[in-house]
Every structure is written in C-alpha cells, then in structure tokens.
Motif scaffolding. Structure first.
Motif, PDB file in Angstrom:
ATOM      1  N   UNK A 250       0.859  -1.293   0.111  1.00 24.36           N
ATOM      2  CA  UNK A 250      -0.252   0.108  -0.022  1.00 24.36           C
ATOM      3  C   UNK A 250       1.005   1.247  -0.022  1.00 24.36           C
ATOM      4  N   UNK A 251       2.020   1.196   0.201  1.00 27.79           N
ATOM      5  CA  UNK A 251       2.971   2.276   0.130  1.00 27.79           C
ATOM      6  C   UNK A 251       3.139   3.081   1.371  1.00 27.79           C
ATOM      7  N   UNK A 252       2.617   2.245   2.674  1.00 29.68           N
ATOM      8  CA  UNK A 252       2.624   2.844   3.954  1.00 29.68           C
ATOM      9  C   UNK A 252       4.148   2.859   4.472  1.00 29.68           C
ATOM     10  N   UNK A 253       4.772   4.113   4.263  1.00 29.80           N
ATOM     11  CA  UNK A 253       6.205   3.980   4.829  1.00 29.80           C
ATOM     12  C   UNK A 253       6.265   4.110   6.431  1.00 29.80           C
ATOM     13  N   UNK A 254       5.522   4.787   6.844  1.00 29.68           N
ATOM     14  CA  UNK A 254       5.451   4.853   8.480  1.00 29.68           C
ATOM     15  C   UNK A 254       5.233   3.355   9.128  1.00 29.68           C
ATOM     16  N   UNK A 255       4.164   2.590   8.502  1.00 30.65           N
ATOM     17  CA  UNK A 255       4.220   1.425   9.023  1.00 30.65           C
ATOM     18  C   UNK A 255       5.081   0.124   8.773  1.00 30.65           C
ATOM     19  N   UNK A 256       6.003   0.402   7.703  1.00 25.26           N
ATOM     20  CA  UNK A 256       7.035  -0.267   7.341  1.00 25.26           C
ATOM     21  C   UNK A 256       8.210   0.111   8.159  1.00 25.26           C
ATOM     22  N   UNK A 257       8.356   1.450   8.670  1.00 23.95           N
ATOM     23  CA  UNK A 257       9.425   1.983   9.346  1.00 23.95           C
ATOM     24  C   UNK A 257       9.262   1.474  10.921  1.00 23.95           C
ATOM     25  N   UNK A 258       7.954   1.283  11.328  1.00 27.15           N
ATOM     26  CA  UNK A 258       7.656   1.046  12.659  1.00 27.15           C
ATOM     27  C   UNK A 258       8.091  -0.732  12.679  1.00 27.15           C
ATOM     28  N   UNK A 259       7.506  -1.538  11.932  1.00 28.60           N
ATOM     29  CA  UNK A 259       7.873  -2.659  11.879  1.00 28.60           C
ATOM     30  C   UNK A 259       9.211  -3.119  11.943  1.00 28.60           C
ATOM     31  N   UNK A 260      10.072  -2.671  10.924  1.00 28.73           N
ATOM     32  CA  UNK A 260      11.604  -2.912  10.721  1.00 28.73           C
ATOM     33  C   UNK A 260      12.347  -2.560  11.888  1.00 28.73           C
TER      34      UNK A 260
ATOM     35  N   UNK B 206       6.241   0.738  -7.335  1.00 30.43           N
ATOM     36  CA  UNK B 206       6.712   1.481  -6.201  1.00 30.43           C
ATOM     37  C   UNK B 206       8.386   1.068  -6.041  1.00 30.43           C
ATOM     38  N   UNK B 207       8.938   1.960  -5.764  1.00 29.38           N
ATOM     39  CA  UNK B 207      10.387   1.885  -5.387  1.00 29.38           C
ATOM     40  C   UNK B 207      10.562   2.104  -3.756  1.00 29.38           C
ATOM     41  N   UNK B 208      11.239   1.287  -3.237  1.00 27.75           N
ATOM     42  CA  UNK B 208      11.619   1.529  -1.828  1.00 27.75           C
ATOM     43  C   UNK B 208      13.288   1.381  -1.512  1.00 27.75           C
ATOM     44  N   UNK B 209      13.679   2.187  -0.743  1.00 28.87           N
ATOM     45  CA  UNK B 209      14.968   2.349  -0.303  1.00 28.87           C
ATOM     46  C   UNK B 209      15.094   1.892   1.258  1.00 28.87           C
ATOM     47  N   UNK B 210      15.970   1.062   1.378  1.00 24.99           N
ATOM     48  CA  UNK B 210      16.246   0.522   2.821  1.00 24.99           C
ATOM     49  C   UNK B 210      17.574   1.133   3.261  1.00 24.99           C
ATOM     50  N   UNK B 211      17.643   1.796   4.362  1.00 22.88           N
ATOM     51  CA  UNK B 211      19.188   2.315   4.775  1.00 22.88           C
ATOM     52  C   UNK B 211      19.248   1.990   6.262  1.00 22.88           C
ATOM     53  N   UNK B 212      20.613   1.346   6.308  1.00 28.15           N
ATOM     54  CA  UNK B 212      20.964   0.957   7.709  1.00 28.15           C
ATOM     55  C   UNK B 212      22.227   1.577   8.337  1.00 28.15           C
ATOM     56  N   UNK B 213      22.299   1.769   9.626  1.00 22.81           N
ATOM     57  CA  UNK B 213      23.336   2.202  10.319  1.00 22.81           C
ATOM     58  C   UNK B 213      23.361   0.991  11.600  1.00 22.81           C
TER      59      UNK B 213
ATOM     60  N   UNK C  11      13.366   3.465   6.066  1.00 22.60           N
ATOM     61  CA  UNK C  11      12.844   3.098   4.889  1.00 22.60           C
ATOM     62  C   UNK C  11      11.893   4.289   4.374  1.00 22.60           C
ATOM     63  N   UNK C  12      12.503   4.391   2.954  1.00 13.55           N
ATOM     64  CA  UNK C  12      11.598   5.424   2.235  1.00 13.55           C
ATOM     65  C   UNK C  12      11.200   5.079   0.856  1.00 13.55           C
ATOM     66  N   UNK C  13      10.409   5.597   0.066  1.00 17.60           N
ATOM     67  CA  UNK C  13       9.977   5.123  -1.131  1.00 17.60           C
ATOM     68  C   UNK C  13       9.165   6.148  -1.949  1.00 17.60           C
ATOM     69  N   UNK C  14       9.028   5.882  -3.321  1.00 20.93           N
ATOM     70  CA  UNK C  14       8.345   6.622  -4.063  1.00 20.93           C
ATOM     71  C   UNK C  14       7.889   6.116  -5.377  1.00 20.93           C
TER      72      UNK C  14
END
Length: 581
Positions: A432-442, A565-572, A578-581
């Motif tokens: 669905x493109x829910x960026x906030x939900x993906x970030x909370x989960x990950x 949909x494009x998604x980028x996952x960034x890690x440190x 996670x962000x997308x467009x």
C-alpha cells in the motif's frame, strides 16, 4: 478402500489390520542377493526406514516362523525360494531413536536400556544349558544397571560395547546359526552429541561399539543400519572395512524408501483423489535418490490421503532443530544462499556425503551436505571436479518442493517471534505504500532480534544489516507467491536490483479494488565517506533504482510505469530507515 494408519511402524500390525500399505517387500530379495556384510542406508526422516526394518525383522526372524500370512499377496511371496527363507534366522533388532540425552552419562544409560530390552526379548536363553554362567551374568549386569537398582554401581564401557556381540554368540550357540542385526536410526545419538557438546566422548564409545558389533563379530550373518546422515568413516566407522554405504546419491535401493510417483498416483486413484495429482505433485514431489527422480515423502502422502487437504505434514513433523540452528547462527553467506533458494533459484556448492559434525562449526559448506542428506535440498546436476576425492564434487541444488519452501519461510518468521504477529501488516504496508508502517515494523525487528544473529565471519560487519534484512524481507514476501513473481539479485536496466516483485496479474483490480503494484527494493548501509545521515543513504538507494533503470524488466513484462513502487532501505547498525516513491 483401506484404512490409512498414521504413524504406524509395525509391519505385522499393518498387515493384520489390512491398513493401507505400499509394497516394499522386493527390498528383501534385492538386499539379500547383494551379499553385503554390513549395509548402511541413509534417508531423510519419516521415509519408511523403521517400517522397512520391521518388515525385515518379520521376514527373517525365527520369532515369526510360519508367519508367511504377513507376506501373502506381496511381491516377495511370489518367490518360492524366499518363502522357504522366511522365519529362519535369529535376529537382533535395535533402535537408537530415543537416545536423545544432553550429556554422555545419560546417553550411555540409554544405550544400556536399549541393549537390555533386546536381551529381555531373548531371556529364554537363561534356561539353556548351552550358555556359560559368565554369559548369563551379563543379563544380570545389564538389567541391574538399566533399572538403576544400584545407582552407585558402574558398568564398564567394554561390557556395553561388547554386549550385542555377546548376545550374538549366545544366539549362535542356541540355534547353531549366525544372526542378522538390524539397527535403526543409528545416528540419532551422534546428532544429540554434536548439539550438546559431548561429540568426542560419544565418538570413542560408538566406534568401539560398532567395531565389536559389526567388524570383529564372527557370529554375524549380515547387518543393516539406517539413519539420516552418513557420519564420517574417520570418526565412528574407522574400523569397518566391510561396510557398504548407500546414501541418497547412491544407485542402490532407490525406490525402497519413499513413494514413487506411480505409487502415489495409484493411491490417489484408490482414494478417489485423482483430480488432485497436480497439486500433490507440486507440494510433495521432488526428492531424488540416485538417478530416481519423482520420489515423494510417505509421511505427507499418507496424511494427505487421510485428511484430504494440503498442509506442511513432513516439514512440521519434527522441530528441524539442527538445521534451524545452523542456518540461524550461520554466516551471512549461509543466509544469502538460503535467500537464493527461497527465491526459486539454484545454488552450486561442494558436497561431501560423509558428514563430519565437528566441521559444521567452521566449514560453511558442510551445512549443505547435511541439508541434502536430510531431504531439504535436491540434486539438479552434479559436476565431478576431482574423481579421486568425493568431497570435491560440486552439486547444483534446489529446495526439494513447495512444502520445504514454506517450511523455511515459517522458520525465518519464527526467528522474529517478537514481531511476527505484525508480519501481515508489514506486507500490507509494503503493497500500500505505507512508509510509516514499514518503518515501525522493521525497527522493532532490528531492536528485538538483530543482535542475536551472527553477522558473518567472511563479510564485512558494515554489510551485515543489509544482507540480513535482504534475506528477511525476501522471506516475508514468500507468502505472496500466489500474487507475485519474486526475484532477487537479477539484472534489469543497467544494473542488478536487490528484490523485485512482479505482479502475476497486471490488470485485474482484485487487491482492495486496484491492481497490485510492481515493487523494486534496494538495500544500502550508510557510507560515512559519502553520507552523514540515514536520510541521505535512503535517498542514494532510491536514486540508484532510478539511475540504473531497474523498472525496465517490470515494464517489459507489462507493468505500467505509474504502478511501480520504489523502496530504499538504509541501515546504520541496528537503525533502519525506509523511504519510497
């Protein structure tokens, strides 16, 4: 239509109650005419090893003399010579299936209990005048120790290791005929010893037991051992030069354990399930023994005939603990290879049929040999790189079937149990493109579980989060195989994307009133020389998707540009953005 008996391992019981049975009695003739002194046959769990061993016991043991009724109508009873052979040998039948202690002392106690039970089956020998008093004393020693009548009394390893040879001698004196020895699940104690850290102690003990029982035993006619793995000859079989080893790669006995496709299809016809052959094949076919393809695991087939529905019968019939432990704690290389397998691709790795459990701690490729022997992988092709050393053979392997695919998917999800209940929510958010939900989960996953995993000995630690979450996300998406074609690390445009999800149906608006989107995912670890924040790293990931034109493959296959949909996952470290467009 015959009744289906689940978990029944008594050949006599199955035949007396006229339960469903696939005739494997031709194995009796095939094995007997091979003339091998000691045969070790390895097959995955729940492939009929115990039932076949009990069948051999019923056929050869003089305990079943004049019980030809058990074999009437079966293949072996068509052979006149074998009718005369039935019930004519003293047989010693042991199983190590229940020897699963977490220390050597208790394991030795379990050995004694198993041996003592066999002695009790032949307690009539105590009334014979053909036995010496010393031989009769062994009965008392084993029984006393097994029953813990005197907990302070110790029994020597020598007495235990020689006990089966001693019993064979007593039976020989009594019957005037050498014995047949059947040992089922010989390697169960070895696996427990490896997992619980007393491997070397048990190896020394078992080597002496096998040497006495199978090598220096003049009262042995023939013997068969069964198990899952072929434990290295250098460890417990070093003295057995009379051992014929038959593994899943061997050409002998290829249809004896497991059901052939014809046997499965005949059973489906018998149970009025003919229309389900395609589905049953997709889920349960795929095992390969020697050059025999299309072998099905009996446990799943029998359960399917009984319950008439698809489920993970074989995959969930045990904890798969050793495999789970090796993969979960394995290096990033192991996890990436598993990711490749889950995505439907094959891997090429060297295989050594002789499992050396001590090597599992430091040899990254040893896990594939164990997974092949255990039935989780199948051979697609083999390349003999060196005809002299078997361990140098390279094999192309794949997951065995759909049941195994789903087993590994569930295994991966169990690793993340603190957040597994939200897994479906993550998939929904991704689609669905829910960026906030993906970030909370990950971030919850990273916080609660990441630190418990080995980041890999041969991969730079900065890449560990990227590789780890790459495999994890791919595992989550396996649940969508009915909706998506899921690929990983493939070429598209001017580079190689990390994960791509291609909707199977590009036009049907069946997902919440709209068409499923195509999805491209790129993973990146922050590079301090180029980026100072995770926001910059995730932007670099999204920019790479666009600049490398990763959409090209999706568009070529009919997905509209505006529906990707494009998604980028960034890690440190354990931080994820996670962000997308």
């Amino acid at each position: 239509m015959k009744r289906v008996a689940i978990g029944k391992q008594s050949f006599e019981d199955i035949r007396k109650k006229d339960c469903f049975y696939v005739d494997k009695t031709a194995f009796i003739k095939e094995w007997w005419e091979m003339e091998d002194d000691v045969t070790l046959i390895t097959r995955p769990r729940r492939f009929g090893k115990t039932l076949n061993m009990d069948m051999l016991n019923c056929f050869f043991s003089n305990k079943y003399k004049d019980r030809g009724d058990l074999f009437e109508g079966l293949d072996i009873w068509k052979e006149e010579d074998y009718r005369r052979l039935q019930g004519t040998y003293p047989v010693i039948f042991l199983s190590f299936a229940d020897i699963k202690a977490n220390n050597f002392k208790d394991t030795k106690n379990d050995f004694v209990s198993v041996i003592n039970d066999v002695y009790k089956q032949h307690s009539y020998l105590l009334k014979s005048d053909k036995l010496t008093e010393a031989e009769k004393t062994i009965y008392g020693q084993l029984d006393t120790y097994a029953s813990n009548a005197d907990v302070n009394k110790e029994i020597s390893n020598e007495i235990v290791c020689r006990a089966i040879k001693s019993l064979a001698e007593m039976l020989y004196k009594y019957y005037g005929k050498k014995v047949i020895i059947l040992l089922d699940e010989y390697d169960t104690p070895m696996q427990e010893a490896y997992v619980n850290g007393y491997w070397e102690e048990l190896v020394t003990f078992t080597r002496s037991f096998f040497n006495s029982t199978f090598k220096t035993n003049p009262y042995l006619e023939r013997a068969i051992m069964t198990g899952i793995t072929r434990v290295s000859k250098e460890s417990i079989f070093s003295d057995l030069n009379n051992l014929e080893v038959v593994t899943t790669l061997s050409l002998k006995y290829t249809t004896v354990f497991g059901f052939t496709e014809q046997e499965v299809f005949d059973a489906l016809d018998e149970f009025a399930l003919s229309e389900q052959k395609g589905e049953v094949k997709a889920w349960y076919d795929g095992f390969v023994f020697g050059e025999q393809k299309d072998i099905y695991n009996p446990w799943s087939i029998i359960n399917y005939l009984d319950k008439k529905k698809i489920a993970l019968y074989w995959a969930e019939s045990s904890s798969n603990g050793l495999i789970n432990n090796l993969v979960q704690k394995g290096s990033t290389y192991i996890k990436k290879m598993l990711e490749t397998l889950i995505s439907g691709e094959n891997i090429k790795v060297p295989i050594d049929e002789q499992i050396v459990f001590s090597e599992l701690d430091y040899s990254e490729d040893a896990v594939w040999s164990l997974m092949l022997a255990s039935g989780y992988l199948k051979v697609i092709s083999a390349e003999e790189l060196n005809m002299i050393r078997e361990s140098d053979n390279e094999y192309e392997l794949a997951l065995t079937n759909r049941e195994i695919l789903f087993m590994f998917r569930k295994m991966i999800l169990r690793w993340f149990s603190p957040a597994k209940n939200e897994t479906n929510e993550f998939v929904k958010a991704l689609i669905n493109g829910d960026i906030e939900g993906m970030n909370v989960y990950m971030n919850e996953v990273a916080l609660n579980t990441f630190s418990s995993f080995d980041s890999g000995k041969k991969t730079a630690s900065k890449k560990a989060p990227e590789n780890f979450f790459h495999g994890f996300v791919l595992g989550l998406m396996v649940d969508q195989i009915d909706n998506y074609i899921i690929t990983s690390n493939r070429e598209s445009g001017f580079g190689r994307y990390d994960i791509m999800l291609e909707p199977i149906d590009k036009n049907d608006a069946k997902y919440q009133g709209r068409v499923l989107p195509g999805i491209v995912i790129e993973f990146k670890v922050i590079n301090p020389r180029k980026e100072s924040t995770l926001e910059e790293t995730v932007e670099a990931a999204l920019k790479q998707i666009e600049e490398k034109n990763y959409d090209a493959e999706l568009i070529k296959r009919g997905v509209k540009q505006e529906n990707i949909h494009h998604y980028g996952f960034a890690f440190r470290g354990k931080e994820v953005l996670i962000d997308g467009r």
